[in-house]
Design a protein around this motif. Sequence first.
Motif, PDB file in Angstrom:
ATOM      1  N   ALA A 385      44.511  30.160  37.189  1.00  0.00           N
ATOM      2  CA  ALA A 385      45.933  30.159  37.532  1.00  0.00           C
ATOM      3  C   ALA A 385      46.306  31.276  38.498  1.00  0.00           C
ATOM      4  O   ALA A 385      47.113  31.080  39.408  1.00  0.00           O
ATOM      5  N   THR A 386      45.746  32.467  38.315  1.00  0.00           N
ATOM      6  CA  THR A 386      46.062  33.560  39.239  1.00  0.00           C
ATOM      7  C   THR A 386      45.631  33.204  40.653  1.00  0.00           C
ATOM      8  O   THR A 386      46.336  33.495  41.624  1.00  0.00           O
ATOM      9  N   ASP A 387      44.491  32.545  40.780  1.00  0.00           N
ATOM     10  CA  ASP A 387      44.050  32.083  42.106  1.00  0.00           C
ATOM     11  C   ASP A 387      45.021  31.048  42.669  1.00  0.00           C
ATOM     12  O   ASP A 387      45.296  31.028  43.872  1.00  0.00           O
ATOM     13  N   ASN A 388      45.524  30.159  41.813  1.00  0.00           N
ATOM     14  CA  ASN A 388      46.534  29.192  42.258  1.00  0.00           C
ATOM     15  C   ASN A 388      47.701  29.894  42.942  1.00  0.00           C
ATOM     16  O   ASN A 388      48.106  29.554  44.060  1.00  0.00           O
ATOM     17  N   ILE A 389      48.241  30.888  42.258  1.00  0.00           N
ATOM     18  CA  ILE A 389      49.477  31.511  42.736  1.00  0.00           C
ATOM     19  C   ILE A 389      49.206  32.457  43.893  1.00  0.00           C
ATOM     20  O   ILE A 389      50.063  32.636  44.775  1.00  0.00           O
ATOM     21  N   SER A 390      48.017  33.030  43.941  1.00  0.00           N
ATOM     22  CA  SER A 390      47.684  33.859  45.107  1.00  0.00           C
ATOM     23  C   SER A 390      47.666  33.014  46.374  1.00  0.00           C
ATOM     24  O   SER A 390      48.002  33.504  47.459  1.00  0.00           O
ATOM     25  N   GLN A 391      47.320  31.734  46.258  1.00  0.00           N
ATOM     26  CA  GLN A 391      47.316  30.864  47.429  1.00  0.00           C
ATOM     27  C   GLN A 391      48.735  30.470  47.853  1.00  0.00           C
ATOM     28  O   GLN A 391      49.010  30.300  49.044  1.00  0.00           O
ATOM     29  N   VAL A 392      49.646  30.336  46.884  1.00  0.00           N
ATOM     30  CA  VAL A 392      51.048  30.139  47.244  1.00  0.00           C
ATOM     31  C   VAL A 392      51.546  31.366  48.008  1.00  0.00           C
ATOM     32  O   VAL A 392      52.249  31.250  49.020  1.00  0.00           O
ATOM     33  N   SER A 393      51.165  32.546  47.525  1.00  0.00           N
ATOM     34  CA  SER A 393      51.542  33.778  48.214  1.00  0.00           C
ATOM     35  C   SER A 393      50.955  33.807  49.624  1.00  0.00           C
ATOM     36  O   SER A 393      51.615  34.268  50.569  1.00  0.00           O
ATOM     37  N   ASN A 394      49.721  33.321  49.771  1.00  0.00           N
ATOM     38  CA  ASN A 394      49.116  33.257  51.107  1.00  0.00           C
ATOM     39  C   ASN A 394      49.978  32.440  52.063  1.00  0.00           C
ATOM     40  O   ASN A 394      50.205  32.821  53.211  1.00  0.00           O
ATOM     41  N   LEU A 395      50.424  31.275  51.594  1.00  0.00           N
ATOM     42  CA  LEU A 395      51.248  30.410  52.445  1.00  0.00           C
ATOM     43  C   LEU A 395      52.500  31.154  52.905  1.00  0.00           C
ATOM     44  O   LEU A 395      52.882  31.083  54.088  1.00  0.00           O
ATOM     45  N   ALA A 396      53.145  31.844  51.971  1.00  0.00           N
ATOM     46  CA  ALA A 396      54.376  32.557  52.310  1.00  0.00           C
ATOM     47  C   ALA A 396      54.103  33.709  53.274  1.00  0.00           C
ATOM     48  O   ALA A 396      54.878  33.942  54.216  1.00  0.00           O
ATOM     49  N   LEU A 397      53.025  34.429  53.057  1.00  0.00           N
ATOM     50  CA  LEU A 397      52.711  35.572  53.924  1.00  0.00           C
ATOM     51  C   LEU A 397      52.348  35.124  55.334  1.00  0.00           C
ATOM     52  O   LEU A 397      52.736  35.763  56.322  1.00  0.00           O
ATOM     53  N   LEU A 398      51.615  34.049  55.452  1.00  0.00           N
ATOM     54  CA  LEU A 398      51.208  33.568  56.777  1.00  0.00           C
ATOM     55  C   LEU A 398      52.407  33.115  57.604  1.00  0.00           C
ATOM     56  O   LEU A 398      52.394  33.192  58.837  1.00  0.00           O
ATOM     57  N   ARG A 399      53.447  32.632  56.929  1.00  0.00           N
ATOM     58  CA  ARG A 399      54.630  32.168  57.650  1.00  0.00           C
ATOM     59  C   ARG A 399      55.762  33.202  57.644  1.00  0.00           C
ATOM     60  O   ARG A 399      56.801  32.985  58.260  1.00  0.00           O
TER      61      ARG A 399
END
Length: 785
Positions: A385-399
């Motif tokens: 689950a932590t990996d799941n949410i770190s990837q959501v954070s990635n999307l937000a940071l990249l944009r």
Amino acid sequence: MGKTKHNGPMKKSKMPAPEHWVSPIPFGLGKIKPTHIRDSFKTVWENKDNINYAKNIITKGVCDGCALGVSGLYDQTLTGPHMCTTRFNVLRLNTMPAIKEEILHQDIDELRKYSSTELRKLGRIPYPLIRKPGDKNFSRITWDEAMNTIAGKMKTLDPKQYAFYMTSRGITNESYYVGGKVSRFLGTNNVDNASRICHSPSKTAMKRSLGVGASTSNYQDWIGTDVLLFWGSVASNSSPVSTKYMLEAKKKGTKIIVINPYREPSMDKYWVPSVPESALFGTKVADDFYQVNIGGDIAFMHGIMKHWFDMEEKEHGSAINHPFVQEHVNDYDELKENVEKQSWDAIVDSAGVSKERIIELSELLAKSKNAVFAWALGLTMHSFATDNISQVSNLALLRGFIGRKYSGLMPFRGHSSVQGSGEMGADPFVLPGGDYKGDNIERIEKLWGFELPKWQGDIVGVTLENIVLPEENERKIKLYYMSGGNFLETMPEPAFIEKALSELDIRVHQDIILNTSTLLDAKEAVIVLPAKTRYEQEGGGTSTSTERMVYFSPEIEGNKNRIEEARTEWKIYIDLAKRVKPETAHLIDFKDAYEIRDEIAKANPSYDGVQHLKKQGDVFQWGGAWLCEDGICPTPDGKGNLISVEIPDLNKKPGDFYVTTRRGKQFNSMVYGETDPFNQAERYDVLINEEDAKELSILEGEGIVVYNQYGVFQGQAKFVEIAKSNLGVHFPEGNFLLPKGRYEKFAGMPDYNIAVKVEKADRFNARKDTKYLEKPVEDLEVTQS
């Protein structure tokens, strides 16, 4: 953390929007929909014996249901009154009289015939109770007898041998704070809360990525953002008032996207009872659904990023916000390399969504100036689950969707009080104001005036497993102190949980009602303590909403069904501490709730302001309108961190299905109806794709068996729009399929998703234990509660 302050409620649009109506036919006649008006009248009828007090709770108290933070009839998002069925459903817990003595003291085997739903309706716990081995019923005892028994046992135990747990049941920040402090005063770090089995990975992942563990944005940011994306969240079911915000967002042009294996009907169409046009004609909520596989979210997100990087090859800046990334983000090149090496075949196979559809969403987000990403248990209840949410954070940071209006990350909380639980320190890994380590330990020791235990406490799941350790093991839990909660109906492998809870020397249930776990045996004693509700707490109490609003809820007078012997929860903890360690008990004593809030403001600097909350309507937001404002994160270098992970291998064999647990007509494990009003599913229905069912020659409504090496679930097939090879079963009925001991590696979240096989019931029962099961598993009665 942010310099901009929240501006308070914004005005609603008064113009109707027929383009968002479900149907021009009033009241959704002919459609499957909730009966909000009928349910409202039912609430009035249920509370008729205490109607004025019920009215005062609704109009003066802060909602003890979901975490939107409705205070009285109003909140900080939109003007106008807000009401919802979730709040109405829990209202009776606060107004009902005590359980009748002839029922409460009847034979324990008779009480065990009740389900938790039936037990809840019996009434409140009237006075302290005890039941010892051989006793056939509960006996009334005094508070002194109860507390002396608990304290006496604690004095004989190593602090590693007892544990505290605090549920989400209307508990205030004051109780979380005192409960966490008292546990450390008594020498144990085995203290945990309901957030552990809901959103612990959200906090863990966001701290890794951004240095914060809470929503970076507000509900108002939904209204006017380009894209509002719900990931694994059925916000309309857990927090019905949020549909009002969604409707307002749609009127401002926001696109609402839902990513979920099941096309949840309540996220598709909803009738908002407090908005006349929606109550009449309904609201089309989602603009689009992406039905990802259970556990396929990381692959789906990698597909979005992979296409962004492809877009960048053709035109620099077409997808990535390079100025933001260069100034505010670490590890861009590492993430890019990791994502680009993954094949589209692997991504599509794991995600269960076509390349074309992934690219469609990828380009929508690339073209959007703003977006808010909200998620819930669909992302958090996995071993990764932590990996799941770190990837959501990635999307937000990249944009660059961080730290500004109309953008942000929002772990969508389901319960009124869980956001504050960790922030108050009721968690084995944290103290008020920070993690349980280094300078923060020294700071809290100085404030509290006593030394904290330096050994690492265990999470709730591990403490339950530690009950059955050998007698000589120093971590064998012998006493469990529970403020609310029912592990039988919230934790995986209920049969083990029942065995473990029955092997405790002493089990303490501090609660307002009985549940099925209260009725289990213990080796020495089961002690039940009657607690006050948040509305009875002297000096009032506070709770923290999803958007970090800290609301004051006053003590509400006039309860005709007042429980005379019930006590405020934080006062019970202090009483216990005084009896265990009387010589130093002055260090944890508080004369009133105001004194607790004064100390909270010192212990957790983010909560500076809570000490000024004293009357109905008082509220403040910690951290400002946006955390990480202007892209500056509270990390060592002030930057966000992109986290690279691999696509998880679910070890799914040919013919396997993946099953997830869902909430229907319920509030967590508190079931309020046998039929889900949105899809007419009953509690033992198995949500299955029609094509999958046909391949197995299964008809709708036919008896089927869902099983694996851990357990068996018998139910009926219900055809719904769910991604192929995925199943849905209700929580907690489906928990028999889940094994204990599978925890998320960073946060300790139990995994509530697992591979299973499906058979027609007659075929399974004819050939069970000979061909299909890895080991024999007894059938479970379908009447199991």
